[in-house]
Scaffold this motif. Structure first.
Motif, PDB file in Angstrom:
ATOM      1  N   PHE A 224     -41.409 -10.754  29.722  1.00 42.31           N
ATOM      2  CA  PHE A 224     -41.377 -12.374  29.208  1.00 42.31           C
ATOM      3  C   PHE A 224     -42.225 -13.062  30.169  1.00 42.31           C
ATOM      4  CE2 PHE A 224     -40.479 -16.535  28.143  1.00 42.31           C
ATOM      5  CZ  PHE A 224     -40.807 -16.727  26.989  1.00 42.31           C
ATOM      6  N   GLY A 225     -41.813 -13.048  31.445  1.00 39.63           N
ATOM      7  CA  GLY A 225     -42.364 -13.812  32.423  1.00 39.63           C
ATOM      8  C   GLY A 225     -43.880 -13.284  32.588  1.00 39.63           C
ATOM      9  N   ARG A 226     -44.080 -12.198  32.601  1.00 39.25           N
ATOM     10  CA  ARG A 226     -45.492 -11.590  32.750  1.00 39.25           C
ATOM     11  C   ARG A 226     -46.302 -12.071  31.651  1.00 39.25           C
ATOM     12  NH1 ARG A 226     -43.044  -7.001  33.846  1.00 39.25           N
ATOM     13  NH2 ARG A 226     -43.409  -5.909  32.065  1.00 39.25           N
ATOM     14  N   HIS A 227     -45.858 -12.385  30.610  1.00 37.91           N
ATOM     15  CA  HIS A 227     -46.812 -12.575  29.413  1.00 37.91           C
ATOM     16  C   HIS A 227     -46.524 -13.929  28.768  1.00 37.91           C
ATOM     17  CE1 HIS A 227     -48.219  -8.482  29.288  1.00 37.91           C
ATOM     18  NE2 HIS A 227     -47.046  -8.149  29.217  1.00 37.91           N
ATOM     19  N   GLU A 228     -45.934 -14.964  29.308  1.00 36.14           N
ATOM     20  CA  GLU A 228     -45.390 -16.278  29.145  1.00 36.14           C
ATOM     21  C   GLU A 228     -46.569 -16.845  28.894  1.00 36.14           C
ATOM     22  OE1 GLU A 228     -42.165 -17.932  31.145  1.00 36.14           O
ATOM     23  OE2 GLU A 228     -42.259 -19.653  29.750  1.00 36.14           O
ATOM     24  N   ALA A 229     -47.483 -16.874  29.434  1.00 38.99           N
ATOM     25  CA  ALA A 229     -48.695 -17.908  29.400  1.00 38.99           C
ATOM     26  C   ALA A 229     -49.266 -17.613  28.114  1.00 38.99           C
ATOM     27  CB  ALA A 229     -49.575 -17.813  30.734  1.00 38.99           C
ATOM     28  N   ALA A 230     -49.551 -16.121  27.769  1.00 43.61           N
ATOM     29  CA  ALA A 230     -50.209 -15.852  26.489  1.00 43.61           C
ATOM     30  C   ALA A 230     -49.571 -16.289  25.251  1.00 43.61           C
ATOM     31  CB  ALA A 230     -50.318 -14.163  26.562  1.00 43.61           C
ATOM     32  N   LEU A 231     -48.194 -15.904  25.533  1.00 42.55           N
ATOM     33  CA  LEU A 231     -47.195 -16.383  24.274  1.00 42.55           C
ATOM     34  C   LEU A 231     -47.278 -17.905  23.925  1.00 42.55           C
ATOM     35  CD1 LEU A 231     -44.361 -13.743  25.235  1.00 42.55           C
ATOM     36  CD2 LEU A 231     -46.212 -13.517  23.285  1.00 42.55           C
ATOM     37  N   ARG A 232     -47.313 -18.531  24.873  1.00 47.99           N
ATOM     38  CA  ARG A 232     -47.039 -20.046  24.613  1.00 47.99           C
ATOM     39  C   ARG A 232     -48.641 -20.671  24.056  1.00 47.99           C
ATOM     40  NH1 ARG A 232     -43.057 -22.606  26.758  1.00 47.99           N
ATOM     41  NH2 ARG A 232     -41.857 -21.931  28.220  1.00 47.99           N
ATOM     42  N   VAL A 233     -49.532 -19.795  23.970  1.00 45.78           N
ATOM     43  CA  VAL A 233     -50.564 -20.127  23.028  1.00 45.78           C
ATOM     44  C   VAL A 233     -50.060 -20.247  21.328  1.00 45.78           C
ATOM     45  CG1 VAL A 233     -52.654 -18.829  22.150  1.00 45.78           C
ATOM     46  CG2 VAL A 233     -52.476 -19.139  24.308  1.00 45.78           C
ATOM     47  N   LEU A 234     -49.047 -19.173  21.201  1.00 51.31           N
ATOM     48  CA  LEU A 234     -48.787 -19.234  19.784  1.00 51.31           C
ATOM     49  C   LEU A 234     -47.790 -20.478  19.430  1.00 51.31           C
ATOM     50  CD1 LEU A 234     -47.381 -15.820  19.420  1.00 51.31           C
ATOM     51  CD2 LEU A 234     -49.753 -16.733  18.767  1.00 51.31           C
ATOM     52  N   GLY A 235     -47.243 -21.305  20.449  1.00 51.21           N
ATOM     53  CA  GLY A 235     -46.293 -22.398  20.273  1.00 51.21           C
ATOM     54  C   GLY A 235     -45.378 -22.652  21.309  1.00 51.21           C
ATOM     55  N   PRO A 236     -44.487 -23.504  21.616  1.00 45.11           N
ATOM     56  CA  PRO A 236     -43.433 -23.568  22.454  1.00 45.11           C
ATOM     57  C   PRO A 236     -42.464 -22.546  22.360  1.00 45.11           C
ATOM     58  CG  PRO A 236     -43.561 -25.686  21.279  1.00 45.11           C
ATOM     59  CD  PRO A 236     -44.604 -24.757  20.711  1.00 45.11           C
ATOM     60  N   ALA A 237     -42.554 -21.718  23.376  1.00 47.09           N
ATOM     61  CA  ALA A 237     -41.685 -20.370  23.673  1.00 47.09           C
ATOM     62  C   ALA A 237     -40.289 -20.632  24.200  1.00 47.09           C
ATOM     63  CB  ALA A 237     -42.585 -19.335  24.458  1.00 47.09           C
ATOM     64  N   SER A 238     -39.105 -20.197  23.453  1.00 49.01           N
ATOM     65  CA  SER A 238     -37.908 -20.277  24.099  1.00 49.01           C
ATOM     66  C   SER A 238     -37.321 -18.865  24.346  1.00 49.01           C
ATOM     67  CB  SER A 238     -37.017 -20.945  23.136  1.00 49.01           C
ATOM     68  OG  SER A 238     -37.445 -22.020  22.808  1.00 49.01           O
ATOM     69  N   PHE A 239     -37.016 -18.575  25.760  1.00 48.28           N
ATOM     70  CA  PHE A 239     -36.427 -17.249  25.906  1.00 48.28           C
ATOM     71  C   PHE A 239     -35.071 -17.297  25.841  1.00 48.28           C
ATOM     72  CE2 PHE A 239     -35.155 -13.692  28.392  1.00 48.28           C
ATOM     73  CZ  PHE A 239     -35.603 -12.689  27.988  1.00 48.28           C
ATOM     74  N   LEU A 240     -34.130 -16.570  25.017  1.00 47.84           N
ATOM     75  CA  LEU A 240     -32.798 -17.024  24.723  1.00 47.84           C
ATOM     76  C   LEU A 240     -31.882 -15.917  25.456  1.00 47.84           C
ATOM     77  CD1 LEU A 240     -33.098 -17.697  20.840  1.00 47.84           C
ATOM     78  CD2 LEU A 240     -33.292 -19.267  22.883  1.00 47.84           C
ATOM     79  N   GLY A 241     -32.369 -14.922  26.111  1.00 50.35           N
ATOM     80  CA  GLY A 241     -31.522 -13.921  26.979  1.00 50.35           C
ATOM     81  C   GLY A 241     -31.953 -12.518  26.889  1.00 50.35           C
ATOM     82  N   PRO A 242     -31.202 -11.504  27.507  1.00 48.42           N
ATOM     83  CA  PRO A 242     -31.790 -10.386  27.611  1.00 48.42           C
ATOM     84  C   PRO A 242     -31.464  -9.379  26.595  1.00 48.42           C
ATOM     85  CG  PRO A 242     -29.817 -10.545  28.983  1.00 48.42           C
ATOM     86  CD  PRO A 242     -30.157 -11.798  28.300  1.00 48.42           C
ATOM     87  N   ALA A 243     -30.584  -9.646  25.558  1.00 48.44           N
ATOM     88  CA  ALA A 243     -30.208  -8.839  24.455  1.00 48.44           C
ATOM     89  C   ALA A 243     -31.380  -8.970  23.453  1.00 48.44           C
ATOM     90  CB  ALA A 243     -28.686  -9.416  23.973  1.00 48.44           C
ATOM     91  N   ASP A 244     -31.628  -7.740  22.977  1.00 47.67           N
ATOM     92  CA  ASP A 244     -32.906  -7.654  22.040  1.00 47.67           C
ATOM     93  C   ASP A 244     -32.553  -8.422  20.785  1.00 47.67           C
ATOM     94  OD1 ASP A 244     -34.150  -5.816  23.406  1.00 47.67           O
ATOM     95  OD2 ASP A 244     -33.135  -3.948  22.619  1.00 47.67           O
ATOM     96  N   GLY A 245     -31.155  -8.483  20.293  1.00 44.66           N
ATOM     97  CA  GLY A 245     -30.909  -9.179  18.966  1.00 44.66           C
ATOM     98  C   GLY A 245     -30.588 -10.497  18.882  1.00 44.66           C
ATOM     99  N   THR A 246     -30.542 -11.297  20.285  1.00 43.69           N
ATOM    100  CA  THR A 246     -30.490 -12.713  20.263  1.00 43.69           C
ATOM    101  C   THR A 246     -31.199 -13.488  19.329  1.00 43.69           C
ATOM    102  OG1 THR A 246     -29.265 -12.413  22.279  1.00 43.69           O
ATOM    103  CG2 THR A 246     -29.876 -14.594  21.837  1.00 43.69           C
ATOM    104  N   ALA A 247     -32.722 -13.218  19.621  1.00 45.70           N
ATOM    105  CA  ALA A 247     -33.618 -14.106  18.869  1.00 45.70           C
ATOM    106  C   ALA A 247     -33.430 -13.992  17.301  1.00 45.70           C
ATOM    107  CB  ALA A 247     -35.093 -13.673  19.284  1.00 45.70           C
ATOM    108  N   ALA A 248     -33.303 -12.775  16.896  1.00 45.48           N
ATOM    109  CA  ALA A 248     -33.047 -12.565  15.318  1.00 45.48           C
ATOM    110  C   ALA A 248     -31.993 -13.078  14.885  1.00 45.48           C
ATOM    111  CB  ALA A 248     -33.153 -10.828  15.172  1.00 45.48           C
ATOM    112  N   LEU A 249     -30.750 -13.264  15.843  1.00 50.12           N
ATOM    113  CA  LEU A 249     -29.471 -13.699  15.378  1.00 50.12           C
ATOM    114  C   LEU A 249     -29.908 -15.179  15.130  1.00 50.12           C
ATOM    115  CD1 LEU A 249     -26.585 -13.558  14.564  1.00 50.12           C
ATOM    116  CD2 LEU A 249     -26.017 -13.914  16.943  1.00 50.12           C
ATOM    117  N   ASN A 250     -30.397 -15.936  16.219  1.00 50.41           N
ATOM    118  CA  ASN A 250     -30.693 -17.364  16.017  1.00 50.41           C
ATOM    119  C   ASN A 250     -31.718 -17.804  15.070  1.00 50.41           C
ATOM    120  OD1 ASN A 250     -29.881 -19.302  18.678  1.00 50.41           O
ATOM    121  ND2 ASN A 250     -29.742 -16.919  19.014  1.00 50.41           N
TER     122      ASN A 250
END
Ligand code: NDP
Length: 298
Positions: free
Chosen positions: A141-167
């Motif tokens: 995420f750190g490596r690609h954050e600048a590119a991902l921020r092109v889509l909109g404000p990006a929030s990284f919620l933690g290292p578990a794969d399922g956390t973003a989907a749960l939120n």
């Protein structure tokens, strides 16, 4: 200069994602099962990949957004051997369990995996309103954050794969609670006045002048309820469950008297009754219902 990005899946959302990367100056490679959906993007400067494997090979960052997780695995099945060393950012909507399985699959192929949830409609992509939630591989995420921020404000919620989907799912269920409340309130306002002569009216007038200010004010109590949930001390700051249950009975009978179905509101009544009979105090608030709901595990 902006790094190359591959976008797999060019439905309404995938097309918006690819266009945002193009607008920001990224070299963009695209692939879609129905190849014609790439035509407008190719006209705007994207490169059409002949296969999913060629698409994955084209960029270190692969953003996928298809209908569901089975579609993702079908789309990338023939590209498995090319995922080694790539970062797969999966913005397809799914469950936390699907995110976990897909993360394990991607890591098994040597890819870094980030799962994401888009809290926006396609027209919002690339604007400050398009919040995107991510979880999974923090260093990728750190490596690609600048590119991902092109889509909109990006929030990284933690290292578990399922956390973003749960939120993502929790936010949407919160929203549907609000929409369900609107639908029931509108049905009451539209209902004929029954024998008592009370008159329904314009839902637009009701919503603009009364429902919106009311709901806006009521959102202010959510942080206090949240603290009660986290602390396990559900004592109300003014509205006990016993009182709320009695008033809720009036919501049900007034609805029935007007021929308005109680499907949307009856379950909350049943849950309050269950909570009180399972030991919630009469002076607890609706925050106590969270534990009652969680009894449904298994
Ligand atoms: P669309 O229905 O517009 O597009 C679906 C995409 O999935 C198409 O590219 C389609 O390819 C592809 N697809 C479906 N099945 C397969 C398959 N078996 N193999 C390969 N590709 C397949 O959906 P959206 O673009 O709107 O949504 C995509 C994701 O984004 C969904 O998970 C959705 O929940 C999520 N999302 C969408 C939002 C929205 O408002 N649109 C908001 C937030 C999230 P083909 O063109 O060949 O049919």
């Amino acid at each position: 200069s902006p790094a190359p990005v591959t976008v797999v899946g060019l439905g309404d959302m995938g097309t918006a994602l690819a266009r945002a990367f193009l607008t920001a100056g990224h070299p963009v490679t695209v692939w879609n099962r129905s190849a014609a959906k790439a035509d407008p993007l190719v006209a705007e400067g994207a490169v059409r990949a002949a296969s999913p494997a060629a698409a994955v090979e084209a960029s270190p960052l692969v953003v996928a957004c298809v209908l569901d997780y089975p579609a993702l695995r079908e789309a990338l099945g023939s590209a498995e051997s090319r995922l080694d060393g790539r970062t797969l950012v999966n913005l397809t909507n799914g469950t936390p369990e699907e995110a976990q399985e897909t993360g394990a699959w991607a890591r098994g192929l040597g890819a870094a995996y980030i799962d994401g949830g888009i809290m926006a409609v396609p027209a919002m992509i690339g604007t400050p309103d398009a919040a995107v939630l991510y979880s999974g591989d923090a260093s990728a995420f750190g490596r690609h954050e600048a590119a991902l921020r092109v889509l909109g404000p990006a929030s990284f919620l933690g290292p578990a794969d399922g956390t973003a989907a749960l939120n993502d799912i929790a936010l949407l269920t919160g929203m549907y609670g609000l929409l369900g409340g609107f639908v029931h309130a509108a049905a009451l306002i539209r209902s004929e006045g029954a024998a008592d002569g009370s008159e329904g009216g314009s839902v637009t007038e009701f919503t603009e002048n009364r429902l919106l200010p009311w709901l806006t004010a009521m959102t202010g109590i959510l942080p206090a309820l949240a603290r009660q949930v986290d602390s396990g001390d559900f004592r109300t700051e003014g509205s006990g469950l016993a009182m709320q249950l009695r008033a809720y009975e009036n919501f049900l009978s007034a609805s029935r008297a007007r021929g308005v179905r109680t499907d949307l509101i009856a379950p909350f009544h049943a849950l309050m009754e269950r909570a009180l009979s399972a030991g919630a105090g009469p002076s607890d608030d609706v925050s106590a219902l969270v534990d009652t709901l969680r009894d449904g595990r298994g």
